[in-house]
Design an enzyme around this catalytic site. Structure first.
Site, mmCIF file in Angstrom:
data_model
loop_
_atom_site.group_PDB
_atom_site.id
_atom_site.type_symbol
_atom_site.label_atom_id
_atom_site.label_comp_id
_atom_site.label_asym_id
_atom_site.label_seq_id
_atom_site.Cartn_x
_atom_site.Cartn_y
_atom_site.Cartn_z
ATOM 1 N N ARG A 68 0.941 -1.363 -0.369
ATOM 2 C CA ARG A 68 -0.143 -0.320 0.106
ATOM 3 C C ARG A 68 0.935 0.634 0.126
ATOM 4 O O ARG A 68 0.459 2.138 -0.281
ATOM 5 C CB ARG A 68 -0.855 -0.160 1.074
ATOM 6 C CG ARG A 68 -1.680 -0.899 0.991
ATOM 7 C CD ARG A 68 -3.394 -1.256 2.270
ATOM 8 N NE ARG A 68 -2.009 -1.650 3.572
ATOM 9 C CZ ARG A 68 -2.382 -3.550 3.661
ATOM 10 N NH1 ARG A 68 -2.572 -3.489 3.181
ATOM 11 N NH2 ARG A 68 -1.394 -3.303 4.880
ATOM 12 N N GLU A 105 4.835 -10.152 15.345
ATOM 13 C CA GLU A 105 4.330 -10.884 16.683
ATOM 14 C C GLU A 105 4.952 -12.044 16.879
ATOM 15 O O GLU A 105 4.398 -12.380 18.186
ATOM 16 C CB GLU A 105 3.517 -10.731 17.011
ATOM 17 C CG GLU A 105 2.531 -10.582 17.948
ATOM 18 C CD GLU A 105 0.951 -9.918 18.638
ATOM 19 O OE1 GLU A 105 0.120 -9.796 16.692
ATOM 20 O OE2 GLU A 105 0.195 -10.537 19.273
HETATM 21 P P1 AMP Z 1 4.751 -2.365 11.845
HETATM 22 O O1 AMP Z 1 5.964 -3.036 11.064
HETATM 23 O O2 AMP Z 1 4.566 -2.892 12.977
HETATM 24 O O3 AMP Z 1 5.032 -0.546 11.904
HETATM 25 O O4 AMP Z 1 3.397 -2.300 10.492
HETATM 26 C C1 AMP Z 1 3.382 -1.784 9.418
HETATM 27 C C2 AMP Z 1 2.868 -2.624 8.224
HETATM 28 O O5 AMP Z 1 1.700 -3.161 8.606
HETATM 29 C C3 AMP Z 1 1.816 -1.669 7.471
HETATM 30 O O6 AMP Z 1 2.622 -1.285 5.946
HETATM 31 C C4 AMP Z 1 1.006 -1.535 7.513
HETATM 32 O O7 AMP Z 1 -0.127 -1.839 6.450
HETATM 33 C C5 AMP Z 1 0.317 -2.907 8.425
HETATM 34 N N1 AMP Z 1 -0.470 -2.694 9.884
HETATM 35 C C6 AMP Z 1 -0.264 -2.560 11.029
HETATM 36 N N2 AMP Z 1 -1.387 -2.842 11.625
HETATM 37 C C7 AMP Z 1 -2.065 -2.464 10.647
HETATM 38 C C8 AMP Z 1 -3.150 -2.257 11.096
HETATM 39 N N3 AMP Z 1 -4.007 -1.826 12.635
HETATM 40 N N4 AMP Z 1 -4.024 -1.131 10.227
HETATM 41 C C9 AMP Z 1 -3.466 -1.659 9.051
HETATM 42 N N5 AMP Z 1 -3.154 -2.075 8.999
HETATM 43 C C10 AMP Z 1 -1.811 -1.822 9.088
#
Ligand code: AMP
Length: 183
Positions: A68, A105
């Site tokens: 995205r 996780e």
């Molecule tokens: P992070 O590495 O934990 O910052 O996760 C970011 C990635 O996970 C991004 O590419 C988001 O598209 C996806 N993502 C994680 N949590 C969500 C959420 N609650 N809603 C939508 N996309 C999420």
């Protein structure tokens, strides 16, 4: 300093974001940006906001995170005439790559970028749709730096600061258009 874009108070971006409880698994509230893409005014608001946020920054290239992040980075790069590099899950890029694994996780994930497209000493903006823990952006920053370039800022349409991304991603200002503070 990180910024939360607030210039156009007249536009309600929150209304354009679909919230889906228990997706992709129970307990997760998924913030869906496909509803922004389906609304030309909302999409245009996001791209214009990015252009305003970075009008005074010296950015040489953009690293966009699968999948995205690609959608927001592409029109931005086209408008500014900037190189666009894709950050993809391992095994998708055909050329010589640099890679980084990071903890999820449950288990780990590995991301890759085309090594030959990262110009040493160039200044990168990292783009994604949502930043939660910051693990994805941290791994992207590490790949860029391992090739002698520099990540100077990161942009995400949505930020979830209660998952502590600003603490996880050190030495990198992270700009968002909207932040949600609840679980
Ligand atoms: P992070 O590495 O934990 O910052 O996760 C970011 C990635 O996970 C991004 O590419 C988001 O598209 C996806 N993502 C994680 N949590 C969500 C959420 N609650 N809603 C939508 N996309 C999420």
């Amino acid at each position: 300093m990180s910024k939360i874009y607030r210039e156009d108070e007249g536009f309600n971006l929150d209304d354009a974001i679909r919230k889906v409880p228990d997706f992709p698994k129970p307990g997760i509230l998924f913030y869906d940006i496909t509803s922004i893409l389906a609304d030309p005014d909302a999409f245009s608001y996001c791209i214009e906001a990015m252009l305003k946020l970075y009008r005074n920054e010296k950015i040489d290239a953009v690293a966009a995170i699968e999948s995205r992040g690609f959608v927001f980075a592409a029109p931005f790069c086209h408008k500014l005439g900037l190189p666009l590099l894709l950050v993809r899950k391992k095994g998708k890029l055909p050329g010589k790559t640099v890679e980084r694994s990071y903890d999820l996780e449950y288990g780990t994930a590995t991301l890759e970028m085309h090594k030959d497209d990262i110009v040493p000493s160039s200044q990168f903006l990292i783009v994604d749709d949502l930043i939660a823990t910051g693990g994805t952006i941290n791994a992207t920053k590490a790949m860029i730096e391992s090739c002698g370039a520099k990540a100077i800022r990161a942009f995400s349409v949505i930020g979830l600061p209660f998952l502590h991304f600003r603490e996880t991603v050190e030495d990198l200002p992270i700009d968002t258009l909207i932040e949600y503070f609840g679980e």
